[in-house]
Scaffold this active site. Structure first.
Site, PDB file in Angstrom:
ATOM      1  N   HIS A 292      18.903  35.109   5.624  1.00  0.00           N
ATOM      2  CA  HIS A 292      18.815  35.440   6.900  1.00  0.00           C
ATOM      3  C   HIS A 292      20.237  35.873   7.620  1.00  0.00           C
ATOM      4  O   HIS A 292      20.203  36.371   8.715  1.00  0.00           O
ATOM      5  CB  HIS A 292      18.353  34.350   7.629  1.00  0.00           C
ATOM      6  CG  HIS A 292      16.866  34.158   7.661  1.00  0.00           C
ATOM      7  ND1 HIS A 292      16.110  33.580   6.519  1.00  0.00           N
ATOM      8  CD2 HIS A 292      15.637  34.375   8.249  1.00  0.00           C
ATOM      9  CE1 HIS A 292      14.951  33.624   6.278  1.00  0.00           C
ATOM     10  NE2 HIS A 292      14.489  33.802   7.673  1.00  0.00           N
TER      11      HIS A 292
ATOM     12  N   GLU B 149       8.026  36.149   2.250  1.00  0.00           N
ATOM     13  CA  GLU B 149       9.234  35.026   2.279  1.00  0.00           C
ATOM     14  C   GLU B 149       8.757  33.818   1.394  1.00  0.00           C
ATOM     15  O   GLU B 149       9.542  33.397   0.722  1.00  0.00           O
ATOM     16  CB  GLU B 149       9.765  34.754   3.476  1.00  0.00           C
ATOM     17  CG  GLU B 149      10.682  35.849   4.255  1.00  0.00           C
ATOM     18  CD  GLU B 149      11.215  35.692   5.562  1.00  0.00           C
ATOM     19  OE1 GLU B 149      10.769  34.376   6.152  1.00  0.00           O
ATOM     20  OE2 GLU B 149      12.038  35.954   6.186  1.00  0.00           O
TER      21      GLU B 149
END
Length: 337
Positions: free
Chosen positions: A224, A190
């Site tokens: 997310h 990420e």
């Protein structure tokens, strides 16, 4: 219509710093247009999420035989997404040098100032968790006290048994695939995609640093949204509770994403947001108050005050670069100029 060069020729042009334009995506000044930077970042975020489901939805691969194999498959997908993002950003960014060290420097991957990039951001992040750390310490001391009282105090055998339990617990944790996901794979991939690849693109696109710090986390938080299905099932398929839970999670990721982006821009070091990310995953949401434990509230307030007081001096670019006017990160954006 302008002829599109072949792939080998494209690579050769980029490598020799001779290619001035790729389908008019780059500006005359040698940068990247704002539109291209935003579209590229959105595409990276979408691809990061989509590839996680590609084995099942696109490739139609059979279900993995175990949860561990399922997670390993996801680790591979996340790694592929990271590599693709690195390649895409390298193609779009007008590189000044063809040296590998300069290319890695664009992504903040450096061998200098490592201890500063680890200790200072980790200290800053820990201050935000002052209440949580105090609460965890109190609980740990209480558990150790009960363990000692139950086992007969500080005898040699008791200390030996406790040490064996700690070693066994450490081995169990090290072999847990969820631990690897939460503290290694997720932070590494990420941060590589949403900070190291996206931030140079947005900065080169002409966005101000203050804008980038709040723009980049939007892509990070939207990535997310793939947790909505899991949260929905955990909330007994109550849509309202699921939306509230996801909203809280997205808000937290925006706040953390802004902080991680700030760390990357100021330090020009990939390790800075990486260690902060892993630490935040370990701690979870900060604890501000605890019933019957006023010291937790005091520690929380003190930690926040300390964080705000030390944020600027602990992230000053001169701590992470010997010469801030000639630093190794992209176009010297960590110089503060």
């Amino acid at each position: 219509m302008e002829e599109i060069p072949s792939s080998p020729k494209i690579i050769s042009m980029i490598y020799n710093s001779e290619w001035k334009s790729l389908s008019q995506l780059k500006m005359d000044g040698g940068g990247v247009s704002k539109a291209v930077a935003v579209v590229a970042c959105a595409a990276m975020a979408l691809f990061y999420v989509a590839i996680l489901y590609a084995p099942t939805l696109i490739l139609r691969l059979p279900p993995p035989p175990s949860f561990k194999n399922f997670m390993i498959r996801r680790f591979i997908c996340a790694a592929i997404s990271s590599v693709v993002s690195v390649v895409v950003s390298a193609l779009l960014l007008p590189m000044k040098s063809r040296e590998a060290s300069s290319l890695l420097g664009v992504y903040g991957i450096r061998m200098d100032h490592i201890w500063q990039a680890v200790i200072f951001p980790l200290t800053l992040t820990a201050l935000m968790y002052g209440g949580s750390l105090v609460l965890k310490s109190l609980l740990l001391m209480s558990a150790l006290r009960e363990h000692m009282n139950f086992g007969g105090g500080l005898s040699f055998n008791n200390i030996k048994n406790l040490s064996e339990e700690i070693v066994a617990c450490s081995r169990s944790i090290a072999s847990d695939v969820l631990v690897w996901r939460t503290y290694v794979v997720a932070p590494l991939t990420e941060e590589l995609v949403f900070r190291a690849c996206m931030l140079p693109l947005l900065l080169c696109g002409g966005f101000q640093k203050s804008t980038v710090i709040f723009l980049c986390p939007i892509f990070f938080s939207l990535a997310h949204l793939n947790h909505l299905k899991d949260v929905y099932s955990k909330q007994n398929y109550n849509l309202t509770k699921a939306v509230l839970a996801i909203g809280l999670q997205l808000g937290y990721t925006v706040v953390f994403g802004s902080y991680a982006s700030f760390l990357f821009i100021q330090t020009g070091h990939f390790l800075a947001p990486l260690v902060a990310h892993a630490f935040c995953n370990f701690m979870g949401l900060p604890v501000l108050v605890a019933r019957g434990k006023g010291i937790v509230s005091v520690a929380s307030v003190a930690g926040i005050v300390g964080f705000l007081w030390l944020l600027s001096p602990m992230t000053h670019p001169e701590l992470y670069n010997d010469r801030t006017d000639n630093c190794v990160c992209w176009q010297g954006y960590c110089s503060g100029n």
